[in-house]
Write an enzyme that holds these catalytic residues in place. Structure first.
Site, PDB file in Angstrom:
ATOM      1  N   GLU A  81       0.867  -1.180   0.000  1.00  0.00           N
ATOM      2  CA  GLU A  81       0.000   0.000   0.000  1.00  0.00           C
ATOM      3  C   GLU A  81       0.898   1.222   0.000  1.00  0.00           C
ATOM      4  O   GLU A  81       1.718   1.403   0.897  1.00  0.00           O
ATOM      5  CB  GLU A  81      -0.916   0.035   1.215  1.00  0.00           C
ATOM      6  CG  GLU A  81      -1.867   1.236   1.173  1.00  0.00           C
ATOM      7  CD  GLU A  81      -2.683   1.428   2.443  1.00  0.00           C
ATOM      8  OE1 GLU A  81      -3.692   2.147   2.391  1.00  0.00           O
ATOM      9  OE2 GLU A  81      -2.305   0.847   3.496  1.00  0.00           O
ATOM     10  N   ASP A  84      -2.974  11.833  -2.127  1.00  0.00           N
ATOM     11  CA  ASP A  84      -2.924  13.285  -2.251  1.00  0.00           C
ATOM     12  C   ASP A  84      -3.255  13.676  -3.695  1.00  0.00           C
ATOM     13  O   ASP A  84      -2.632  13.179  -4.631  1.00  0.00           O
ATOM     14  CB  ASP A  84      -1.513  13.754  -1.885  1.00  0.00           C
ATOM     15  CG  ASP A  84      -1.405  15.260  -1.741  1.00  0.00           C
ATOM     16  OD1 ASP A  84      -2.160  15.983  -2.420  1.00  0.00           O
ATOM     17  OD2 ASP A  84      -0.549  15.712  -0.960  1.00  0.00           O
ATOM     18  N   ASP A 125     -12.219   9.748  -2.951  1.00  0.00           N
ATOM     19  CA  ASP A 125     -13.509  10.448  -2.961  1.00  0.00           C
ATOM     20  C   ASP A 125     -13.437  11.672  -3.869  1.00  0.00           C
ATOM     21  O   ASP A 125     -14.407  12.416  -3.983  1.00  0.00           O
ATOM     22  CB  ASP A 125     -13.890  10.881  -1.538  1.00  0.00           C
ATOM     23  CG  ASP A 125     -13.041  12.045  -1.061  1.00  0.00           C
ATOM     24  OD1 ASP A 125     -11.797  11.947  -1.194  1.00  0.00           O
ATOM     25  OD2 ASP A 125     -13.592  13.049  -0.577  1.00  0.00           O
ATOM     26  N   THR A 148     -10.618   2.536   4.760  1.00  0.00           N
ATOM     27  CA  THR A 148      -9.598   3.371   5.382  1.00  0.00           C
ATOM     28  C   THR A 148     -10.296   4.362   6.304  1.00  0.00           C
ATOM     29  O   THR A 148     -11.519   4.488   6.305  1.00  0.00           O
ATOM     30  CB  THR A 148      -8.791   4.155   4.331  1.00  0.00           C
ATOM     31  OG1 THR A 148      -9.602   5.213   3.798  1.00  0.00           O
ATOM     32  CG2 THR A 148      -8.347   3.248   3.195  1.00  0.00           C
ATOM     33  N   GLU A 149      -9.497   5.111   7.067  1.00  0.00           N
ATOM     34  CA  GLU A 149     -10.076   6.145   7.931  1.00  0.00           C
ATOM     35  C   GLU A 149     -10.838   7.181   7.113  1.00  0.00           C
ATOM     36  O   GLU A 149     -11.960   7.565   7.465  1.00  0.00           O
ATOM     37  CB  GLU A 149      -8.974   6.861   8.737  1.00  0.00           C
ATOM     38  CG  GLU A 149      -8.268   5.989   9.768  1.00  0.00           C
ATOM     39  CD  GLU A 149      -6.987   5.374   9.222  1.00  0.00           C
ATOM     40  OE1 GLU A 149      -6.866   5.237   7.974  1.00  0.00           O
ATOM     41  OE2 GLU A 149      -6.103   5.011  10.027  1.00  0.00           O
ATOM     42  N   GLU A 157     -12.076   6.840   4.065  1.00  0.00           N
ATOM     43  CA  GLU A 157     -13.239   6.237   3.411  1.00  0.00           C
ATOM     44  C   GLU A 157     -14.439   6.203   4.349  1.00  0.00           C
ATOM     45  O   GLU A 157     -15.559   6.537   3.958  1.00  0.00           O
ATOM     46  CB  GLU A 157     -12.887   4.829   2.947  1.00  0.00           C
ATOM     47  CG  GLU A 157     -14.007   4.118   2.212  1.00  0.00           C
ATOM     48  CD  GLU A 157     -13.589   2.763   1.692  1.00  0.00           C
ATOM     49  OE1 GLU A 157     -14.469   2.060   1.151  1.00  0.00           O
ATOM     50  OE2 GLU A 157     -12.404   2.397   1.816  1.00  0.00           O
TER      51      GLU A 157
END
Length: 228
Positions: A57, A133, A169, A208-209, A211
Site C-alpha cells: 500500500e 494526495d 472520494d 480506510t479512515e 473512506e
C-alpha cells in the site's frame, strides 16, 4: 469542497510531520524496514521467510487499512509505505499496542518516487492506492500516485498478471487516474463511481479512515482495478 477536504488532509499530515523525535522513533521500531533498498529482490526470503504473494500500500497513513487486511489474509505478505514519519509513527504504535500484531506486515518510511530502488522486477503482486494526495495544481500532476509517471514505476515492480487498486472520494483525481491508465495502455478491469452501493466491488472491501469518514457523510467513493 473536494479541494478543501483533500487539502485539509494535507494540512493534518503537515502538523503530524513535525512531531519531535518521530524519525528517530521510526528508526528504532521493529515493525519498520530501515534500509529497504537492501531488500530489493529479497522480500520473500529475508523479510517474510515464505513464498506468499506480496501486496503493498503506497500512502498507508495511520495504517488502518493495511493492518486490517493483513489480519484477514495471513496467506499474503504486506508492506505499508508512508512518506511522513509522524503519520507512520501512528501506524507502528498501533501495531505495538496490539495483543497479537500481524506477522505478515512491515512498514517503510520513504517517498514512493524511489519505489523501484526497493522492489525488484515482478516482486509485487498487487498495489493499493488509497485516498492519495490529489496534488490539485496542474504543474504537480506527475506527483499524483495514479499518474502515468508512477504507473511506469509500478510497471517495473508488478508481476505481469498483477493489479493496482485505487480508491478516492475526489472525482477530479479519479477521472484523471482513468485517463492516465488508458493513455498508458493499462486495462480497466473494474470501475465504480459509487463503491458503497456496488455489491460486487464491495465484497471483501476494507475501509480506510478517510473512506469511513467521507462515505458516512454521504460522499460517493470511486474505485478502479487495473492491469496491463
Amino acid at each position: 469542497i473536494l479541494y478543501f477536504r483533500e487539502n485539509r488532509k494535507d494540512m493534518t499530515q503537515m502538523r503530524l510531520r513535525n512531531i519531535t523525535g518521530s524519525r528517530e522513533m521510526i528508526a528504532e521500531n521493529s515493525f519498520c524496514i530501515h534500509e529497504p533498498e537492501k531488500m530489493k529482490g529479497k522480500w520473500k526470503k529475508d523479510i517474510f521467510n515464505n513464498d506468499n504473494p506480496v501486496h503493498i500500500e503506497i500512502g498507508s497513513g495511520k495504517g488502518r487499512f493495511i493492518t486490517e487486511i493483513a489480519l484477514k489474509r495471513c496467506d499474503i505478505d504486506y508492506v505499508g509505505i508512508e512518506k511522513y514519519s509522524s503519520v507512520l509513527l501512528r501506524a507502528v504504535k498501533k501495531l505495538g499496542s496490539m495483543e497479537s500484531a500481524p506477522e505478515n506486515l512491515v512498514f517503510i518510511r520513504m517517498d514512493a518516487e524511489y519505489i523501484t530502488d526497493v522492489f525488484d522486477s515482478e516482486e509485487v503482486d498487487l498495489i493499493y492506492l488509497n485516498f492519495s494526495d490529489p496534488w490539485p495544481k496542474a504543474r504537480h500532476s506527475k506527483r499524483r500516485l495514479p499518474s502515468a509517471a508512477f504507473l511506469d514505476r509500478y510497471d517495473r515492480i508488478l508481476k505481469k498478471d498483477g493489479h493496482i487498486e485505487f480508491k478516492t472520494d475526489n472525482r477530479d483525481l479519479f477521472d484523471f487516474a482513468i485517463d492516465e491508465a488508458k493513455a498508458a495502455g493499462w486495462k480497466i478491469d473494474k470501475v465504480s463511481y459509487d463503491l458503497h452501493n456496488d455489491d460486487e466491488m464491495m465484497r471483501d472491501n476494507v475501509m480506510t479512515e478517510y473512506e469511513e469518514k467521507f462515505s458516512s457523510a454521504g460522499n460517493p467513493i470511486f474505485k478502479y482495478i487495473i492491469s496491463r
